[in-house]
Design a protein around this motif. Structure first.
Motif, PDB file in Angstrom:
ATOM      1  N   LEU A   1     -17.398  -1.310  -3.999  1.00  0.00           N
ATOM      2  CA  LEU A   1     -16.367  -1.724  -4.953  1.00  0.00           C
ATOM      3  C   LEU A   1     -15.992  -3.177  -4.719  1.00  0.00           C
ATOM      4  CD1 LEU A   1     -13.915   1.340  -4.780  1.00  0.00           C
ATOM      5  CD2 LEU A   1     -15.707   0.911  -6.473  1.00  0.00           C
ATOM      6  N   LEU A   2     -15.704  -3.872  -5.799  1.00  0.00           N
ATOM      7  CA  LEU A   2     -15.114  -5.204  -5.721  1.00  0.00           C
ATOM      8  C   LEU A   2     -13.715  -5.067  -6.296  1.00  0.00           C
ATOM      9  CD1 LEU A   2     -15.450  -8.220  -5.071  1.00  0.00           C
ATOM     10  CD2 LEU A   2     -16.145  -8.538  -7.455  1.00  0.00           C
ATOM     11  N   VAL A   3     -12.725  -5.401  -5.490  1.00  0.00           N
ATOM     12  CA  VAL A   3     -11.323  -5.231  -5.870  1.00  0.00           C
ATOM     13  C   VAL A   3     -10.682  -6.609  -5.961  1.00  0.00           C
ATOM     14  CG1 VAL A   3      -9.115  -4.189  -5.215  1.00  0.00           C
ATOM     15  CG2 VAL A   3     -11.262  -3.008  -4.689  1.00  0.00           C
ATOM     16  N   GLU A   4     -10.054  -6.894  -7.096  1.00  0.00           N
ATOM     17  CA  GLU A   4      -9.305  -8.141  -7.261  1.00  0.00           C
ATOM     18  C   GLU A   4      -7.825  -7.822  -7.068  1.00  0.00           C
ATOM     19  OE1 GLU A   4      -8.400 -11.687 -10.520  1.00  0.00           O
ATOM     20  OE2 GLU A   4      -9.688 -10.010 -11.075  1.00  0.00           O
ATOM     21  N   VAL A   5      -7.203  -8.527  -6.130  1.00  0.00           N
ATOM     22  CA  VAL A   5      -5.807  -8.288  -5.774  1.00  0.00           C
ATOM     23  C   VAL A   5      -5.026  -9.578  -5.959  1.00  0.00           C
ATOM     24  CG1 VAL A   5      -4.257  -7.668  -3.873  1.00  0.00           C
ATOM     25  CG2 VAL A   5      -6.435  -6.512  -4.115  1.00  0.00           C
ATOM     26  N   GLU A   6      -3.776  -9.440  -6.420  1.00  0.00           N
ATOM     27  CA  GLU A   6      -2.922 -10.606  -6.614  1.00  0.00           C
ATOM     28  C   GLU A   6      -1.615 -10.390  -5.862  1.00  0.00           C
ATOM     29  OE1 GLU A   6      -2.841 -12.827 -10.608  1.00  0.00           O
ATOM     30  OE2 GLU A   6      -0.989 -11.655 -10.581  1.00  0.00           O
ATOM     31  N   GLY A   7      -1.154 -11.439  -5.195  1.00  0.00           N
ATOM     32  CA  GLY A   7       0.108 -11.381  -4.475  1.00  0.00           C
ATOM     33  C   GLY A   7       0.817 -12.712  -4.536  1.00  0.00           C
ATOM     34  N   SER A   8       2.025 -12.761  -4.003  1.00  0.00           N
ATOM     35  CA  SER A   8       2.795 -14.004  -3.992  1.00  0.00           C
ATOM     36  C   SER A   8       2.353 -14.923  -2.861  1.00  0.00           C
ATOM     37  CB  SER A   8       4.287 -13.700  -3.830  1.00  0.00           C
ATOM     38  OG  SER A   8       4.737 -12.913  -4.893  1.00  0.00           O
ATOM     39  N   THR A   9       1.902 -14.329  -1.755  1.00  0.00           N
ATOM     40  CA  THR A   9       1.495 -15.113  -0.592  1.00  0.00           C
ATOM     41  C   THR A   9       0.234 -14.514   0.016  1.00  0.00           C
ATOM     42  OG1 THR A   9       2.763 -13.761   0.966  1.00  0.00           O
ATOM     43  CG2 THR A   9       3.922 -15.650  -0.028  1.00  0.00           C
ATOM     44  N   LEU A  10      -0.388 -15.275   0.913  1.00  0.00           N
ATOM     45  CA  LEU A  10      -1.534 -14.743   1.653  1.00  0.00           C
ATOM     46  C   LEU A  10      -1.129 -13.508   2.445  1.00  0.00           C
ATOM     47  CD1 LEU A  10      -3.042 -18.069   3.067  1.00  0.00           C
ATOM     48  CD2 LEU A  10      -4.020 -16.658   1.267  1.00  0.00           C
ATOM     49  N   ARG A  11       0.074 -13.544   2.994  1.00  0.00           N
ATOM     50  CA  ARG A  11       0.575 -12.415   3.784  1.00  0.00           C
ATOM     51  C   ARG A  11       0.692 -11.148   2.929  1.00  0.00           C
ATOM     52  NH1 ARG A  11       4.897 -14.273   7.265  1.00  0.00           N
ATOM     53  NH2 ARG A  11       3.260 -14.458   8.805  1.00  0.00           N
ATOM     54  N   ASP A  12       1.121 -11.292   1.658  1.00  0.00           N
ATOM     55  CA  ASP A  12       1.209 -10.127   0.755  1.00  0.00           C
ATOM     56  C   ASP A  12      -0.156  -9.459   0.589  1.00  0.00           C
ATOM     57  OD1 ASP A  12       3.907 -10.503   0.251  1.00  0.00           O
ATOM     58  OD2 ASP A  12       3.597 -11.494  -1.683  1.00  0.00           O
ATOM     59  N   VAL A  13      -1.159 -10.275   0.349  1.00  0.00           N
ATOM     60  CA  VAL A  13      -2.513  -9.739   0.151  1.00  0.00           C
ATOM     61  C   VAL A  13      -3.024  -9.125   1.445  1.00  0.00           C
ATOM     62  CG1 VAL A  13      -4.896 -10.304  -0.447  1.00  0.00           C
ATOM     63  CG2 VAL A  13      -3.008 -11.331  -1.747  1.00  0.00           C
ATOM     64  N   ALA A  14      -2.831  -9.812   2.558  1.00  0.00           N
ATOM     65  CA  ALA A  14      -3.275  -9.286   3.849  1.00  0.00           C
ATOM     66  C   ALA A  14      -2.587  -7.960   4.167  1.00  0.00           C
ATOM     67  CB  ALA A  14      -3.000 -10.307   4.954  1.00  0.00           C
ATOM     68  N   SER A  15      -1.308  -7.874   3.854  1.00  0.00           N
ATOM     69  CA  SER A  15      -0.556  -6.642   4.085  1.00  0.00           C
ATOM     70  C   SER A  15      -1.105  -5.503   3.218  1.00  0.00           C
ATOM     71  CB  SER A  15       0.925  -6.874   3.769  1.00  0.00           C
ATOM     72  OG  SER A  15       1.637  -5.679   3.864  1.00  0.00           O
ATOM     73  N   PHE A  16      -1.458  -5.802   1.989  1.00  0.00           N
ATOM     74  CA  PHE A  16      -2.034  -4.784   1.114  1.00  0.00           C
ATOM     75  C   PHE A  16      -3.343  -4.256   1.712  1.00  0.00           C
ATOM     76  CE2 PHE A  16      -5.225  -3.731  -2.073  1.00  0.00           C
ATOM     77  CZ  PHE A  16      -4.614  -2.635  -2.679  1.00  0.00           C
ATOM     78  N   VAL A  17      -4.190  -5.169   2.167  1.00  0.00           N
ATOM     79  CA  VAL A  17      -5.481  -4.761   2.724  1.00  0.00           C
ATOM     80  C   VAL A  17      -5.283  -3.910   3.971  1.00  0.00           C
ATOM     81  CG1 VAL A  17      -7.645  -5.561   3.771  1.00  0.00           C
ATOM     82  CG2 VAL A  17      -6.731  -6.728   1.745  1.00  0.00           C
ATOM     83  N   SER A  18      -4.413  -4.362   4.874  1.00  0.00           N
ATOM     84  CA  SER A  18      -4.260  -3.643   6.150  1.00  0.00           C
ATOM     85  C   SER A  18      -3.418  -2.373   6.043  1.00  0.00           C
ATOM     86  CB  SER A  18      -3.686  -4.565   7.226  1.00  0.00           C
ATOM     87  OG  SER A  18      -2.416  -5.019   6.847  1.00  0.00           O
ATOM     88  N   ASN A  19      -2.443  -2.329   5.146  1.00  0.00           N
ATOM     89  CA  ASN A  19      -1.536  -1.177   5.081  1.00  0.00           C
ATOM     90  C   ASN A  19      -1.857  -0.178   3.975  1.00  0.00           C
ATOM     91  OD1 ASN A  19      -0.002  -2.218   7.219  1.00  0.00           O
ATOM     92  ND2 ASN A  19       1.211  -3.453   5.802  1.00  0.00           N
ATOM     93  N   LYS A  20      -2.553  -0.611   2.929  1.00  0.00           N
ATOM     94  CA  LYS A  20      -2.809   0.281   1.796  1.00  0.00           C
ATOM     95  C   LYS A  20      -4.304   0.585   1.623  1.00  0.00           C
ATOM     96  CE  LYS A  20       1.444   0.320  -0.232  1.00  0.00           C
ATOM     97  NZ  LYS A  20       2.281  -0.642   0.142  1.00  0.00           N
TER      98      LYS A  20
END
Length: 163
Positions: free
Chosen positions: A105-124
């Motif tokens: 899968l290729l997933v495109e994710v959008e967040g307000s900060t790099l930390r938001d995206v990193a948190s999504f990857v690691s926690n969700k």
């Protein structure tokens, strides 16, 4: 009728603000036929949404976008569908594609900060049982999206140097 619908789709893809009257004029077809075709395509979910392409770098509220390669173990009986659905239901996820090649899968994710995206990857994303691995790529600059070129090229006004 299929050819007319394809022509309408191409015109709307180029500029979704075009109304049925303009499209009818451009295609030399009655406005009623255009309205009927558009209504059918909306009802059949051929036309899913009308949207603007936004150059977020020109706005004070910038977004951080990442593309994430995800390797997964398909579910028995459902294949990739169940995992893809579980992932695309998160509001940060903008797109999910089933891919050929080294990842699934290729997933495109959008967040307000790099930390938001990193948190999504690691926690969700990573904790999902079927997810074997992820590889995240942050988009640093968009040059072109959906056929739209973002950069405005200025002409080079320097004088040529001659020997």
């Amino acid at each position: 009728m299929v050819e007319l619908k394809n022509e309408i789709l191409n015109l709307l893809k180029e500029d979704a603000r075009r109304g049925p009257d303009l499209i009818a004029t451009m295609l030399n077809v009655s406005q009623a036929d255009i309205i009927k075709a558009i209504d059918e395509m909306e009802k059949d979910h051929v036309i899913v949404k009308y949207a603007a392409v936004v150059n977020w770098s020109k706005v004070s509220e910038e977004k951080v976008t990442a593309l994430i390669e995800v390797q997964i173990t398909p579910e028995r009986g459902r294949g990739f569908e169940g995992i893809a659905e579980r992932i695309y239901l998160y509001p940060q996820v903008k797109s999910v594609y089933l891919m050929s090649g080294d990842y699934d899968l290729l997933v495109e994710v959008e967040g307000s900060t790099l930390r938001d995206v990193a948190s999504f990857v690691s926690n969700k994303l990573s904790p999902i049982d079927s997810v074997l691995s992820t590889k995240t790529f942050f988009i640093l600059k968009k040059y072109k999206q959906d056929g739209i070129i973002f950069d405005e090229h200025e002409d080079d006004h320097r004088l040529p140097i001659s020997p």
